[in-house]
Design a protein around this motif. Structure first.
Motif, mmCIF file in Angstrom:
data_model
loop_
_atom_site.group_PDB
_atom_site.id
_atom_site.type_symbol
_atom_site.label_atom_id
_atom_site.label_comp_id
_atom_site.label_asym_id
_atom_site.label_seq_id
_atom_site.Cartn_x
_atom_site.Cartn_y
_atom_site.Cartn_z
ATOM 1 N N GLY A 159 0.811 -1.306 -0.034
ATOM 2 C CA GLY A 159 0.185 -0.238 -0.434
ATOM 3 C C GLY A 159 0.920 0.938 0.116
ATOM 4 N N GLU A 160 1.871 1.319 -1.114
ATOM 5 C CA GLU A 160 2.536 2.423 -1.537
ATOM 6 C C GLU A 160 2.323 3.230 -1.812
ATOM 7 O OE1 GLU A 160 5.032 3.229 1.255
ATOM 8 O OE2 GLU A 160 5.418 0.794 0.484
ATOM 9 N N HIS A 161 1.978 4.693 -1.644
ATOM 10 C CA HIS A 161 2.043 5.820 -1.898
ATOM 11 C C HIS A 161 0.158 6.397 -2.464
ATOM 12 C CE1 HIS A 161 5.235 7.882 -3.208
ATOM 13 N NE2 HIS A 161 5.746 6.855 -2.978
ATOM 14 N N THR A 162 -0.857 5.226 -0.994
ATOM 15 C CA THR A 162 -2.006 5.357 -1.532
ATOM 16 C C THR A 162 -2.660 6.475 -0.446
ATOM 17 O OG1 THR A 162 -1.310 3.236 -0.250
ATOM 18 C CG2 THR A 162 -2.143 3.215 -2.204
ATOM 19 N N ASP A 163 -1.823 6.801 0.785
ATOM 20 C CA ASP A 163 -1.945 7.403 2.330
ATOM 21 C C ASP A 163 -2.974 8.923 1.642
ATOM 22 O OD1 ASP A 163 0.123 8.006 1.810
ATOM 23 O OD2 ASP A 163 0.676 8.047 4.510
ATOM 24 N N VAL A 166 6.687 18.597 5.669
ATOM 25 C CA VAL A 166 6.466 17.445 5.101
ATOM 26 C C VAL A 166 5.978 17.287 4.588
ATOM 27 C CG1 VAL A 166 7.705 15.180 5.105
ATOM 28 C CG2 VAL A 166 9.488 17.172 5.622
ATOM 29 N N GLN A 167 5.250 16.822 3.523
ATOM 30 C CA GLN A 167 3.869 16.403 2.986
ATOM 31 C C GLN A 167 3.436 15.310 3.052
ATOM 32 O OE1 GLN A 167 1.306 19.407 2.964
ATOM 33 N NE2 GLN A 167 3.581 20.292 2.919
ATOM 34 N N CYS A 168 3.851 14.829 4.507
ATOM 35 C CA CYS A 168 3.252 13.403 4.296
ATOM 36 C C CYS A 168 2.249 12.957 4.700
ATOM 37 C CB CYS A 168 4.056 12.583 5.063
ATOM 38 S SG CYS A 168 3.739 13.170 6.614
ATOM 39 N N GLY A 169 1.592 11.522 4.274
ATOM 40 C CA GLY A 169 0.325 11.159 4.186
ATOM 41 C C GLY A 169 -0.345 10.711 5.803
ATOM 42 N N ILE A 170 -1.017 10.359 6.295
ATOM 43 C CA ILE A 170 -1.181 10.000 7.777
ATOM 44 C C ILE A 170 -0.677 8.302 8.027
ATOM 45 C CG2 ILE A 170 -3.192 8.620 7.266
ATOM 46 C CD1 ILE A 170 -3.061 10.085 10.714
ATOM 47 N N MET A 171 -0.179 7.418 6.886
ATOM 48 C CA MET A 171 0.353 6.047 7.341
ATOM 49 C C MET A 171 1.133 6.486 8.663
ATOM 50 S SD MET A 171 1.958 3.476 4.853
ATOM 51 C CE MET A 171 3.656 4.472 4.233
ATOM 52 N N ASP A 172 2.388 6.734 8.641
ATOM 53 C CA ASP A 172 3.741 6.638 9.426
ATOM 54 C C ASP A 172 3.353 6.653 10.557
ATOM 55 O OD1 ASP A 172 4.585 6.266 6.440
ATOM 56 O OD2 ASP A 172 5.921 8.651 6.677
ATOM 57 N N ARG A 174 4.303 13.954 -7.225
ATOM 58 C CA ARG A 174 4.318 12.233 -7.247
ATOM 59 C C ARG A 174 1.858 12.769 -7.205
ATOM 60 N NH1 ARG A 174 7.560 12.168 -10.012
ATOM 61 N NH2 ARG A 174 8.242 10.003 -9.757
ATOM 62 N N ARG A 175 2.462 13.523 -5.753
ATOM 63 C CA ARG A 175 0.582 14.137 -5.396
ATOM 64 C C ARG A 175 -0.167 14.960 -6.455
ATOM 65 N NH1 ARG A 175 0.800 13.956 1.136
ATOM 66 N NH2 ARG A 175 -1.545 14.869 0.531
ATOM 67 N N SER A 176 1.194 15.880 -6.993
ATOM 68 C CA SER A 176 -0.632 17.192 -7.614
ATOM 69 C C SER A 176 -0.269 15.964 -8.854
ATOM 70 C CB SER A 176 0.662 18.312 -7.895
ATOM 71 O OG SER A 176 1.530 17.660 -9.285
ATOM 72 N N GLN A 177 -0.044 15.374 -9.201
ATOM 73 C CA GLN A 177 -0.308 14.049 -10.616
ATOM 74 C C GLN A 177 -1.517 13.399 -10.196
ATOM 75 O OE1 GLN A 177 3.511 12.564 -11.834
ATOM 76 N NE2 GLN A 177 3.914 13.680 -13.128
ATOM 77 N N THR A 233 9.750 -0.322 0.003
ATOM 78 C CA THR A 233 8.871 -0.052 0.888
ATOM 79 C C THR A 233 9.214 1.601 1.029
ATOM 80 O OG1 THR A 233 8.178 -0.118 3.089
ATOM 81 C CG2 THR A 233 10.353 -1.052 2.952
ATOM 82 N N GLY A 234 8.478 2.124 1.080
ATOM 83 C CA GLY A 234 8.425 3.803 1.623
ATOM 84 C C GLY A 234 8.226 5.094 0.615
ATOM 85 N N ALA A 235 9.118 6.100 0.561
ATOM 86 C CA ALA A 235 8.593 6.826 -0.400
ATOM 87 C C ALA A 235 9.427 6.408 -1.753
ATOM 88 C CB ALA A 235 9.206 8.247 -0.100
ATOM 89 N N GLY A 236 10.214 5.636 -1.581
ATOM 90 C CA GLY A 236 11.286 5.408 -2.420
ATOM 91 C C GLY A 236 12.505 6.127 -3.308
#
Ligand code: GLA
Length: 430
Positions: A44-48, A210-216, A269-272, A379-382
């Protein structure tokens, strides 16, 4: 989860030596100890940040924190990893900054925490204290708690971590959630773990930049010993999925690669993805995020999107389906199916989302060649960082040996390999 006695002793000795105190004068101000783990994402990567599904777990590598209340509003936090202290007043955290100061570069040396993503500051965020990246995580969490109406006082704390830094194992989320839980215990705050996760994410988004999601933050705050979390990042509904050690083990291997472009590419990626939603909405008016698009609906529409946007969307939409399929496979003890989904996730991240790199691909390839490895993926942002492998217990040694022998031959780099176990989330231990 038993915590290494020697680490605890060193932490407490340092704490008492740096912040001496007369317990007879204030017997109610006890020393509180908190453990806060890192995390690894199974799938579930880059889905959060697309309101989707993730399956992370908290791991048995952590930051330990010792703290005690003060009678004023001074905060002093000493990091054993950095051999450095952050000192500030709570009252100094509130002033919004008209001209935000430039983001500091992450320190080259190992720090107590560092996100795999570097800060990009936004206008109007609160003013951080003096530069020094780990300070910002501490200050940001206190800022977010106060913004949420929590009444805090000053405190002294010492921390020591053994989570590899910048590797994508969330040492930064471990620090944020660790500070939040310590402060919660010190000042008896009535905040639940999901709220703590959200406030720590806010600290990272708005204070650190840092524009991270909620996963971590969620995985660190709500991990459970022996389980991964199946998290719906829109509703924050969470189901615990057992990962029994008698059946499977997890091996994390660090490529040693750290790419400075990770955070700008992450934001791209977020904006795409957002562009993809806007375009798909013309045909599917009800959708709010890529999470709302089924693989079937997407197949019928993908030709109408520009090629790059279509590939980004394809990854996210197929990855959400893979997370669901993985949960199903785990429920049936079908680890082969689970492993195939991990390989498919890696291929999608490499080809469609384009966040892998040669070293990650080589490592996954090495893992695939070892009998008894069910699956592996970045795993993680890449753009560097780690792979995670799902492995039969008997195959762990062979996998570690293969990575240590093969990876340097193929890349000229030295890997670091960690066998990790699903552990409990951040909690008071004393
Ligand atoms: C980083 C972010 C997470 C998540 C992952 C990619 O770890 O902090 O929120 O977006 O990247 O899955």
């Amino acid at each position: 989860m038993t915590v290494d006695e020697e680490r605890l002793r060193t932490l407490l000795d340092t704490f008492h030596a740096r912040y001496p105190f007369d317990p007879a004068a204030h017997p109610q101000d006890a020393v509180i100890l908190v453990r806060s783990p890192g995390r690894v994402n199974l799938i579930g990567e880059h889905t959060d940040y697309n309101d989707g599904f993730v399956m992370p777990l908290a791991i048995d590598r952590d930051i330990l924190l010792a703290g005690r209340r003060r009678r004023d509003d001074v905060v002093r936090v000493y990091s054993l990893n950095m051999a450095a202290e952050a000192v500030f007043r709570l009252s100094d955290l509130c002033a919004p900054s008209p001209t935000p100061s430039p983001a500091p570069s992450p320190p080259a040396a190992a720090s107590a925490a560092q996100s795999e993503l570097a800060p990009t500051r936004s206008e109007g965020a609160a003013a951080p204290p003096a530069a020094g990246s780990w300070h910002r995580y501490v200050a940001g969490v206190l800022w977010a708690l106060r913004e949420a109406g929590c009444e805090l006082g000053g405190f002294d704390a010492t921390l020591a971590g053994n989570i590899p830094v910048g590797a994508g194992l969330s040492s930064s989320a471990a620090l944020e959630v660790g500070i939040a839980v310590l402060v919660q215990e010190l000042f008896e705050l009535a905040v639940d773990r999901a709220t703590i996760a959200k406030l720590c994410q806010r600290a990272e988004n708005e204070y650190v930049g840092v524009q991270c999601g909620i996963m971590d933050q969620f995985a660190v705050a709500l991990g459970r010993d022996g389980y991964a979390l199946l998290l719906d990042c829109r509703t924050l509904d969470c189901r615990y999925v057992p990962l029994p050690a008698r059946h499977v083990r997890l091996v994390v291997a660090d490529t040693g690669v750290r790419r400075a472009l990770a955070s700008s590419e992450y934001n791209t990626r977020r904006s795409q993805c957002e562009q993809g939603v806007a375009l798909l909405r013309q045909h599917l008016p009800g959708i709010r995020a890529l999470r709302d698009v089924s693989p079937e609906a997407f197949a019928a529409l993908r030709d109408r999107l520009p090629g790059v946007i279509a590939r980004r969307c394809s990854h996210v939409i197929s990855e959400n389906a893979r997370v669901q399929a993985t949960a199903q496979a785990l429920a049936n003890d079908n680890f082969e199916a689970c492993g195939q989904l991990m390989y498919a996730s890696h291929a999608s991240l490499r080809d469609d989302y384009e966040v892998s790199c040669r070293e990650l691909d080589e490592m996954v390839d090495i893992a695939r060649s070892v009998p008894g490895v069910y699956g592996a993926r970045m795993t993680g942002a890449g753009f560097g960082g780690c792979i995670v492998s799902l492995v039969r217990a008997e195959a762990v040694d062979a996998l570690v040996a293969a990575i240590e022998a093969e990876y340097p031959k193929r890349t000229g780099k030295t890997p670091a390999v960690y066998v990790v176990a699903p552990s409990g989330g951040a909690a008071r231990i004393l």
